[in-house]
Design a protein around this motif. Structure first.
Motif, PDB file in Angstrom:
ATOM      1  N   SER A  74       0.844  -1.186   0.000  1.00 51.84           N
ATOM      2  CA  SER A  74       0.000   0.000   0.000  1.00 51.84           C
ATOM      3  C   SER A  74       0.886   1.244   0.000  1.00 51.84           C
ATOM      4  O   SER A  74       2.038   1.197   0.417  1.00 51.84           O
ATOM      5  N   ILE A  75       0.317   2.341  -0.472  1.00 50.69           N
ATOM      6  CA  ILE A  75       1.006   3.628  -0.457  1.00 50.69           C
ATOM      7  C   ILE A  75       0.208   4.585   0.406  1.00 50.69           C
ATOM      8  O   ILE A  75      -0.980   4.782   0.186  1.00 50.69           O
ATOM      9  N   ASN A  76       0.862   5.137   1.396  1.00 47.44           N
ATOM     10  CA  ASN A  76       0.202   6.105   2.278  1.00 47.44           C
ATOM     11  C   ASN A  76       0.303   7.488   1.650  1.00 47.44           C
ATOM     12  O   ASN A  76      -0.232   7.746   0.590  1.00 47.44           O
ATOM     13  N   GLY A  77       1.018   8.393   2.281  1.00 50.97           N
ATOM     14  CA  GLY A  77       1.149   9.732   1.727  1.00 50.97           C
ATOM     15  C   GLY A  77       2.077   9.760   0.524  1.00 50.97           C
ATOM     16  O   GLY A  77       2.999   8.970   0.402  1.00 50.97           O
ATOM     17  N   MET A  78       1.787  10.682  -0.383  1.00 50.26           N
ATOM     18  CA  MET A  78       2.667  10.960  -1.515  1.00 50.26           C
ATOM     19  C   MET A  78       2.840  12.469  -1.594  1.00 50.26           C
ATOM     20  O   MET A  78       1.967  13.231  -1.155  1.00 50.26           O
ATOM     21  N   GLY A  79       3.964  12.892  -2.148  1.00 53.04           N
ATOM     22  CA  GLY A  79       4.183  14.326  -2.189  1.00 53.04           C
ATOM     23  C   GLY A  79       5.218  14.733  -3.204  1.00 53.04           C
ATOM     24  O   GLY A  79       5.931  13.908  -3.766  1.00 53.04           O
ATOM     25  N   TRP A  80       5.256  16.032  -3.420  1.00 58.04           N
ATOM     26  CA  TRP A  80       6.257  16.637  -4.294  1.00 58.04           C
ATOM     27  C   TRP A  80       7.064  17.649  -3.485  1.00 58.04           C
ATOM     28  O   TRP A  80       6.495  18.455  -2.748  1.00 58.04           O
ATOM     29  N   SER A  96       2.656  -5.590   7.335  1.00 54.84           N
ATOM     30  CA  SER A  96       3.183  -5.121   8.613  1.00 54.84           C
ATOM     31  C   SER A  96       2.947  -3.614   8.731  1.00 54.84           C
ATOM     32  O   SER A  96       2.668  -2.951   7.747  1.00 54.84           O
ATOM     33  N   PRO A  97       3.082  -3.075   9.960  1.00 57.54           N
ATOM     34  CA  PRO A  97       2.852  -1.636  10.138  1.00 57.54           C
ATOM     35  C   PRO A  97       4.016  -0.766   9.696  1.00 57.54           C
ATOM     36  O   PRO A  97       3.937   0.458   9.772  1.00 57.54           O
ATOM     37  N   PHE A  98       5.086  -1.361   9.227  1.00 59.21           N
ATOM     38  CA  PHE A  98       6.252  -0.575   8.841  1.00 59.21           C
ATOM     39  C   PHE A  98       5.995   0.173   7.543  1.00 59.21           C
ATOM     40  O   PHE A  98       5.438  -0.369   6.587  1.00 59.21           O
ATOM     41  N   VAL A  99       6.448   1.436   7.537  1.00 60.63           N
ATOM     42  CA  VAL A  99       6.308   2.301   6.367  1.00 60.63           C
ATOM     43  C   VAL A  99       7.674   2.847   6.025  1.00 60.63           C
ATOM     44  O   VAL A  99       8.420   3.281   6.900  1.00 60.63           O
ATOM     45  N   TYR A 100       8.003   2.854   4.754  1.00 64.21           N
ATOM     46  CA  TYR A 100       9.307   3.322   4.302  1.00 64.21           C
ATOM     47  C   TYR A 100       9.124   4.482   3.329  1.00 64.21           C
ATOM     48  O   TYR A 100       8.184   4.507   2.533  1.00 64.21           O
ATOM     49  N   SER A 101      10.049   5.409   3.394  1.00 67.31           N
ATOM     50  CA  SER A 101       9.989   6.601   2.537  1.00 67.31           C
ATOM     51  C   SER A 101      10.921   6.425   1.345  1.00 67.31           C
ATOM     52  O   SER A 101      12.098   6.081   1.514  1.00 67.31           O
TER      53      SER A 101
END
Length: 121
Positions: A30-36, A104-109
């Motif tokens: 899944s993808i949470n936030g996205m930004g520029w 899993s709850p881990f999120v990577y940038s």
């Protein structure tokens, strides 16, 4: 691994428009936030606009009313529509995505390689 591929930068005259795109690929649950973000020569990288997974957006004051961020979750793509461009918008624009590779709850940038936007006066 996750890759972010940006496109759409270029040279435009002041008052013109450009549309940036950034597509994510690889090990994505899944993808949470996205930004520029953008970084001009001699300056720090700054947030331009962000969008959450539910579509909530935030814009930097300097681009409000001119730039619009959007996303297509099915295509894993985020867009930045830039109108009424000014010379001070000249910078390298970077895409960012907060990705969960599994349940899993881990999120990577992750970051894209950057795309140059140059606005001539």
């Amino acid at each position: 691994q996750v890759q972010l591929m940006e496109s759409g930068g270029g040279l435009v005259q002041a008052g013109g428009s450009l549309r940036l795109s950034c597509t994510a690929s690889g090990s994505i649950f899944s993808i949470n936030g996205m930004g520029w973000y953008r970084q001009a020569p001699g300056k720090q990288r700054e947030l331009v606009a962000s969008i959450s997974s539910d579509g909530s957006t935030k814009n930097a004051d300097s681009v409000k009313g001119r730039f619009t961020i959007s996303r297509d979750n099915a295509k894993k793509t985020v867009y930045l529509q830039m109108n009424s461009l000014k010379p001070e918008d000249t910078a390298v624009y970077y895409c960012n995505a907060e990705v969960s590779p599994d349940r899993s709850p881990f999120v990577y940038s992750y970051w894209g390689q950057g795309t140059q936007v140059t606005v001539s006066s």
